[in-house]
Design a protein around this motif. Structure first.
Motif, PDB file in Angstrom:
ATOM      1  N   GLY A   1       0.798  -1.218   0.000  1.00 12.74           N
ATOM      2  CA  GLY A   1       0.000   0.000   0.000  1.00 12.74           C
ATOM      3  C   GLY A   1       0.830   1.267   0.000  1.00 12.74           C
ATOM      4  N   THR A   2       2.131   1.155   0.241  1.00  7.06           N
ATOM      5  CA  THR A   2       2.986   2.343   0.224  1.00  7.06           C
ATOM      6  C   THR A   2       3.467   2.619  -1.192  1.00  7.06           C
ATOM      7  N   ARG A   3       3.770   3.864  -1.469  1.00  5.34           N
ATOM      8  CA  ARG A   3       4.295   4.239  -2.781  1.00  5.34           C
ATOM      9  C   ARG A   3       5.737   3.755  -2.879  1.00  5.34           C
TER      10      ARG A   3
ATOM     11  N   MET B   1      13.854   1.728  -1.706  1.00  2.00           N
ATOM     12  CA  MET B   1      13.147   0.794  -0.826  1.00  2.00           C
ATOM     13  C   MET B   1      13.449  -0.667  -1.173  1.00  2.00           C
ATOM     14  N   ARG B   2      13.861  -0.920  -2.413  1.00  5.72           N
ATOM     15  CA  ARG B   2      14.039  -2.297  -2.863  1.00  5.72           C
ATOM     16  C   ARG B   2      15.002  -3.077  -1.965  1.00  5.72           C
ATOM     17  N   ASP B   3      16.136  -2.494  -1.653  1.00  5.39           N
ATOM     18  CA  ASP B   3      17.110  -3.188  -0.803  1.00  5.39           C
ATOM     19  C   ASP B   3      16.571  -3.415   0.605  1.00  5.39           C
ATOM     20  N   GLU B   4      15.831  -2.452   1.123  1.00  2.00           N
ATOM     21  CA  GLU B   4      15.257  -2.585   2.466  1.00  2.00           C
ATOM     22  C   GLU B   4      14.215  -3.712   2.509  1.00  2.00           C
ATOM     23  N   ILE B   5      13.361  -3.758   1.494  1.00  2.12           N
ATOM     24  CA  ILE B   5      12.341  -4.805   1.443  1.00  2.12           C
ATOM     25  C   ILE B   5      12.999  -6.171   1.263  1.00  2.12           C
ATOM     26  N   ALA B   6      13.994  -6.243   0.381  1.00  6.37           N
ATOM     27  CA  ALA B   6      14.695  -7.509   0.151  1.00  6.37           C
ATOM     28  C   ALA B   6      15.389  -7.989   1.425  1.00  6.37           C
ATOM     29  N   ALA B   7      15.986  -7.078   2.171  1.00  8.63           N
ATOM     30  CA  ALA B   7      16.641  -7.455   3.429  1.00  8.63           C
ATOM     31  C   ALA B   7      15.623  -7.986   4.428  1.00  8.63           C
TER      32      ALA B   7
ATOM     33  N   ASP C   1       1.158  -1.514  -8.556  1.00  9.26           N
ATOM     34  CA  ASP C   1      -0.042  -1.189  -9.329  1.00  9.26           C
ATOM     35  C   ASP C   1       0.295  -0.034 -10.278  1.00  9.26           C
ATOM     36  N   ALA C   2      -0.686   0.453 -11.002  1.00  8.92           N
ATOM     37  CA  ALA C   2      -0.468   1.515 -11.983  1.00  8.92           C
ATOM     38  C   ALA C   2      -0.015   2.828 -11.341  1.00  8.92           C
ATOM     39  N   MET C   3      -0.313   3.004 -10.065  1.00  4.75           N
ATOM     40  CA  MET C   3       0.090   4.237  -9.356  1.00  4.75           C
ATOM     41  C   MET C   3       1.413   4.080  -8.621  1.00  4.75           C
ATOM     42  N   LYS C   4       2.147   2.992  -8.884  1.00  2.65           N
ATOM     43  CA  LYS C   4       3.439   2.685  -8.260  1.00  2.65           C
ATOM     44  C   LYS C   4       3.334   2.431  -6.767  1.00  2.65           C
ATOM     45  N   ARG C   5       2.192   1.927  -6.336  1.00  3.19           N
ATOM     46  CA  ARG C   5       2.042   1.488  -4.943  1.00  3.19           C
ATOM     47  C   ARG C   5       2.309  -0.013  -4.910  1.00  3.19           C
ATOM     48  N   ILE C   6       2.891  -0.474  -3.821  1.00  3.98           N
ATOM     49  CA  ILE C   6       3.181  -1.894  -3.680  1.00  3.98           C
ATOM     50  C   ILE C   6       1.885  -2.632  -3.410  1.00  3.98           C
ATOM     51  N   GLU C   7       1.577  -3.608  -4.276  1.00  8.92           N
ATOM     52  CA  GLU C   7       0.346  -4.372  -4.082  1.00  8.92           C
ATOM     53  C   GLU C   7       0.621  -5.829  -3.729  1.00  8.92           C
TER      54      GLU C   7
END
Length: 94
Positions: free
Chosen positions: A40-42, A47-53, A83-89
């Protein structure tokens, strides 16, 4: 005068560097806490490295609507669906 050595030792201790977190080794595991934190966050590239960690994933890819992807299963890869608005779904391993 006796406070000076104590003060210097405290200041020197404060300058110590914190070792970096070890790199994720896999296999990827997305927990409910990770989903709640990011879905739900943009999305922003840093953020990619943080989420992957958080998911213990050595590699990560980002998929937008209509992206063409390979279908091979990789247990060490995190897929971040936007999603189309670049929010993580969605966050899935493989």
């Amino acid at each position: 005068m006796t406070k000076t050595p104590l003060l210097l030792s405290l200041l020197a201790a404060g300058c110590a560097t914190i070792p970096p977190k070890p790199a994720p080794t896999g296999p990827c595991q997305v927990t409910e806490a990770t989903r709640m934190r990011f879905i739900g966050t943009r999305y922003r590239l840093p953020m990619r490295d943080e989420i992957a960690a958080d998911a213990n994933a050595p590699t990560a890819r980002t998929l937008r609507p209509d992206d063409v992807v390979t279908m091979e299963f990789n247990p060490n890869r995190l897929t971040i669906r936007l999603d189309a608005m670049k929010r993580i779904e969605g966050l899935v391993c493989g």
